[in-house]
Write an enzyme that holds these catalytic residues in place. Structure first.
Site, PDB file in Angstrom:
ATOM      1  N   LYS A 142       0.816  -1.219   0.000  1.00 18.39           N
ATOM      2  CA  LYS A 142       0.000   0.000   0.000  1.00 18.39           C
ATOM      3  C   LYS A 142       0.850   1.271   0.000  1.00 18.39           C
ATOM      4  CE  LYS A 142      -0.706  -0.189   5.012  1.00 18.39           C
ATOM      5  NZ  LYS A 142       0.106   0.969   5.337  1.00 18.39           N
ATOM      6  N   ASP A 143       2.153   1.163   0.322  1.00 20.60           N
ATOM      7  CA  ASP A 143       3.043   2.323   0.293  1.00 20.60           C
ATOM      8  C   ASP A 143       3.638   2.566  -1.088  1.00 20.60           C
ATOM      9  OD1 ASP A 143       2.728   2.834   3.000  1.00 20.60           O
ATOM     10  OD2 ASP A 143       4.493   1.661   3.594  1.00 20.60           O
ATOM     11  N   ARG A 149     -10.686   6.697   4.953  1.00 13.28           N
ATOM     12  CA  ARG A 149     -11.448   5.488   4.623  1.00 13.28           C
ATOM     13  C   ARG A 149     -12.079   4.890   5.870  1.00 13.28           C
ATOM     14  NH1 ARG A 149     -10.209   0.552   5.596  1.00 13.28           N
ATOM     15  NH2 ARG A 149      -8.050   1.097   6.060  1.00 13.28           N
ATOM     16  N   ARG A 150     -11.290   4.784   6.927  1.00 15.76           N
ATOM     17  CA  ARG A 150     -11.829   4.220   8.164  1.00 15.76           C
ATOM     18  C   ARG A 150     -12.908   5.114   8.765  1.00 15.76           C
ATOM     19  NH1 ARG A 150      -5.861   2.169  10.041  1.00 15.76           N
ATOM     20  NH2 ARG A 150      -5.993   0.088   9.071  1.00 15.76           N
ATOM     21  N   ARG A 182      -2.190   9.105  15.128  1.00 15.76           N
ATOM     22  CA  ARG A 182      -1.071   8.747  14.249  1.00 15.76           C
ATOM     23  C   ARG A 182      -0.044   7.957  15.043  1.00 15.76           C
ATOM     24  NH1 ARG A 182      -2.762   9.073   9.169  1.00 15.76           N
ATOM     25  NH2 ARG A 182      -3.310  11.154   8.472  1.00 15.76           N
ATOM     26  N   ARG A 226       0.141   3.797  18.928  1.00 13.05           N
ATOM     27  CA  ARG A 226      -1.321   3.856  18.902  1.00 13.05           C
ATOM     28  C   ARG A 226      -1.934   3.041  20.043  1.00 13.05           C
ATOM     29  NH1 ARG A 226      -3.108   4.178  12.501  1.00 13.05           N
ATOM     30  NH2 ARG A 226      -1.187   5.162  11.780  1.00 13.05           N
ATOM     31  N   CYS A 274      -3.407   8.183   0.290  1.00 17.32           N
ATOM     32  CA  CYS A 274      -3.708   8.200   1.719  1.00 17.32           C
ATOM     33  C   CYS A 274      -4.846   9.156   2.059  1.00 17.32           C
ATOM     34  CB  CYS A 274      -2.462   8.597   2.493  1.00 17.32           C
ATOM     35  SG  CYS A 274      -1.094   7.442   2.271  1.00 17.32           S
TER      36      CYS A 274
END
Length: 302
Positions: A84-85, A131-132, A149, A155, A242
């Site tokens: 995904k990066d 998205r979340r 973050r 987290r 992102c």
């Protein structure tokens, strides 16, 4: 053939766990070779705060640029990235040498106060993923979303010490770092679609390095590669980065795929489900995108 193969990775706990996963697989397949991990500090690691908060820039190069330069310079032989990066196109001279087995693609809830549907009214949920946020609000509009973050450990620590009822993380990260016991609830991929290619690794090498390319073939999973191609194409259609509120979830049964996709337009969630032959590849992504665009144009958002 070189006897010592150097694998480049970011120095975060998750990145090193991912690199170790690749190292162990390769070591089993090539017991006569030595595989060593070299930590590389990236732009994203040096200046995480400003990079994350610069909403006009995609973050996809912040965690890969220096590692890719190490490959080009010959300092490392293999690079391990989170798929995904990765930007859609690799720098000239570099290729994807392997896409290995995928970890769990779903998002998960880590909670102090119960499951998603049983959390108290107005519960404070930690995430900074649009998205979340989109997925959470579609299920529980009453939630208060709080900025969150940092790496996995940061987290989790904030959940313990600060004013959060729960946080949302990727299952893959917790599983790869040996912390699946922290998971309160796995969130259904169909209801709560994850990021495109979540849980997938991208193993990169030099295009002209025949020996390394041959070694990496031993850990490549072609079925995962086909699924990822569809998911990344869907992301590309909607300029997915992102800062784009979109997600998708692939379920494969034999040669069939059920592809669930969501996109947020003006705060409303638009969903499409395509069930077809996996062999259609990127066409699956275009079919889902077309359905979503039609719903937006016709005002039939559901």
């Amino acid at each position: 053939m070189k006897k010592n193969i150097i694998i480049g990775s970011r120095g975060s706990i998750l990145a090193l766990a991912q690199a170790d996963f690749i190292k162990d697989k390769l070591q089993i397949n090539y017991p006569n070779l030595t595989f060593t991990i070299k930590e590389i500090v990236t732009s994203g690691d040096k200046d995480l705060k400003s990079n994350w908060e610069n909403s006009d820039v995609s973050l996809k190069s912040f965690f890969t640029k220096e590692i890719e330069q190490g490959l080009l310079d010959g300092d490392i032989d293999i690079a391990v990235h989170s798929m995904k990066d990765m930007p859609a196109i690799s720098p000239k001279g570099l290729i994807c040498g392997a896409i290995p087995d995928r970890e769990d693609a779903r998002d998960v809830l880590v909670s102090k106060n119960g499951f998603l549907v049983t959390l108290p009214q107005g519960a404070k949920i930690g995430t900074s993923s649009l998205r979340r946020v989109m997925n959470l609000k579609a299920i529980r509009p009453d939630f208060e979303i709080k900025h969150l973050r940092g790496n996995i450990h940061t987290r989790l620590k904030k959940l313990e010490t600060e004013d959060y009822d729960a946080i949302v993380l990727a299952a893959a990260g917790l599983k790869r770092t040996g912390m699946s016991n922290k998971i309160t609830e796995y969130l259904s991929g169909e209801v709560f679609p994850p990021a495109p290619a979540q849980g997938v690794l991208y193993v990169q090498c030099r295009e002209n390095d025949k020996e390394i390319k041959e070694i990496l073939k031993s850990i490549h999973n072609e079925n995962v590669a086909k699924i990822v191609e569809i998911e990344r194409e869907f992301s590309k259609i909607f300029d997915g980065g992102c800062h784009t509120p979109m997600g998708c979830y692939s379920q494969v049964n034999g040669d069939k795929i059920k592809f669930t996709a969501v996109y947020s337009d003006e705060g409303k969630q638009i969903r499409a489900v395509v069930e077809d032959d996996l062999t259609k590849g990127k066409e699956i992504a275009y079919m889902a995108a077309e359905e979503i665009k039609n719903k937006i144009n016709k005002g039939t958002i559901q």
